[in-house]
Design a protein around this motif. Structure first.
Motif, short mmCIF file in Angstrom:
data_model
loop_
_atom_site.label_atom_id
_atom_site.label_comp_id
_atom_site.label_asym_id
_atom_site.label_seq_id
_atom_site.Cartn_x
_atom_site.Cartn_y
_atom_site.Cartn_z
N UNK A 5 0.95 -1.16 -0.07
CA UNK A 5 -0.03 0.01 0.04
C UNK A 5 0.96 1.25 0.11
N UNK A 6 0.27 2.20 -0.39
CA UNK A 6 0.84 3.58 -0.40
C UNK A 6 1.45 4.20 0.86
N UNK A 11 6.38 4.66 4.73
CA UNK A 11 6.63 4.20 5.94
C UNK A 11 8.14 3.56 5.32
N UNK A 12 8.17 2.55 4.80
CA UNK A 12 9.42 1.92 4.32
C UNK A 12 10.51 2.68 3.80
N UNK A 13 10.00 3.69 3.05
CA UNK A 13 10.86 4.76 2.17
C UNK A 13 11.54 5.27 3.42
N UNK A 14 10.65 5.96 4.47
CA UNK A 14 11.38 6.62 5.31
C UNK A 14 12.19 5.97 6.21
N UNK A 15 11.77 4.68 6.39
CA UNK A 15 12.72 3.67 7.46
C UNK A 15 14.13 3.50 6.67
N UNK A 16 13.94 3.05 5.38
CA UNK A 16 15.16 2.76 4.60
C UNK A 16 16.19 4.11 4.70
N UNK A 17 15.62 5.15 4.38
CA UNK A 17 16.43 6.58 4.50
C UNK A 17 17.13 6.59 5.55
#
Length: 201
Positions: A5-6, A11-17
């Motif tokens: 989901x978007x 969330x994952x993009x922020x977490x990865x970053x």
């Protein structure tokens, strides 16, 4: 299979970053420690390789001089102005003394006693000009006392003799002839001699 989901993507993009940034920060810190050590070890050699050691020293010296000048400007300016005034005054007094002894026509005057804050108390151009003037005066005196100057001294004496002849009480013909002879001796053309002598007969 259910697609991500978007909001989960965000969330994952922020977490990865965040995780990668943290790891990168750790690695960069380690790198900086190594770089600092290497720079400390290699800086001198690096500067020599660039052939800028002398220039760095020159720039540093100029910078130190400038900083010192700015810091101490007013104090040093006042001190140097005072030194200049004292030395200039000594020179002027000495020249005054010589002027009195040698009887120079002009007095030295190149000191300003109450000079403006930004004005020099000594006019060096005037001082140098004055010295040149009195040097010329002394040179003329020396010339006049020399063998070459004898001609001028003789001329002055001959002029005086010619003027004195006017009051000798002699006749016009005799006085005029006497003056004519002085002119000849002095090497001066005397074109009126004959006509005056003829008129007086």
């Amino acid at each position: 299979m259910k697609p991500i989901r978007k909001d989960e993507q965000e969330y994952l993009r922020t977490y990865i970053g965040r995780k990668f940034d943290n790891r990168r920060s750790t690695l960069e810190s380690e790198r900086q420690v190594d770089v600092d050590q290497e720079v400390d070890k290699n800086l001198s050699k690096f500067r020599k390789t660039l052939n800028i050691e002398k220039l760095i020293k020159d720039v540093q010296k100029a910078n130190d001089d400038y900083s010192d000048f700015v810091t101490n400007y007013e104090h040093r300016k006042a001190t140097k102005k005072n030194e200049l005034y004292k030395l200039g005054n000594q020179l002027q007094k000495k020249l005054h003394k010589w002027q009195s002894i040698r009887r120079w026509e002009k007095s030295p005057s190149f000191i300003t006693h109450n000079a403006d804050k930004n004005e020099s108390p000594v006019d060096m151009d005037d001082a140098i000009k004055y010295i040149a003037i009195v040097c010329e005066e002394e040179t003329i005196k020396a010339y006049d006392r020399s063998k070459k100057g004898q001609a001028i001294r003789n001329l002055d004496a001959q002029k005086e003799e010619a003027e004195n002849a006017l009051y000798s009480g002699g006749s016009m013909v005799d006085v005029r002839q006497y003056i004519h002879n002085i002119f000849n001796t002095a090497g001066i053309a005397d074109r009126v001699a004959k006509s005056l002598l003829m008129l007086s007969k």
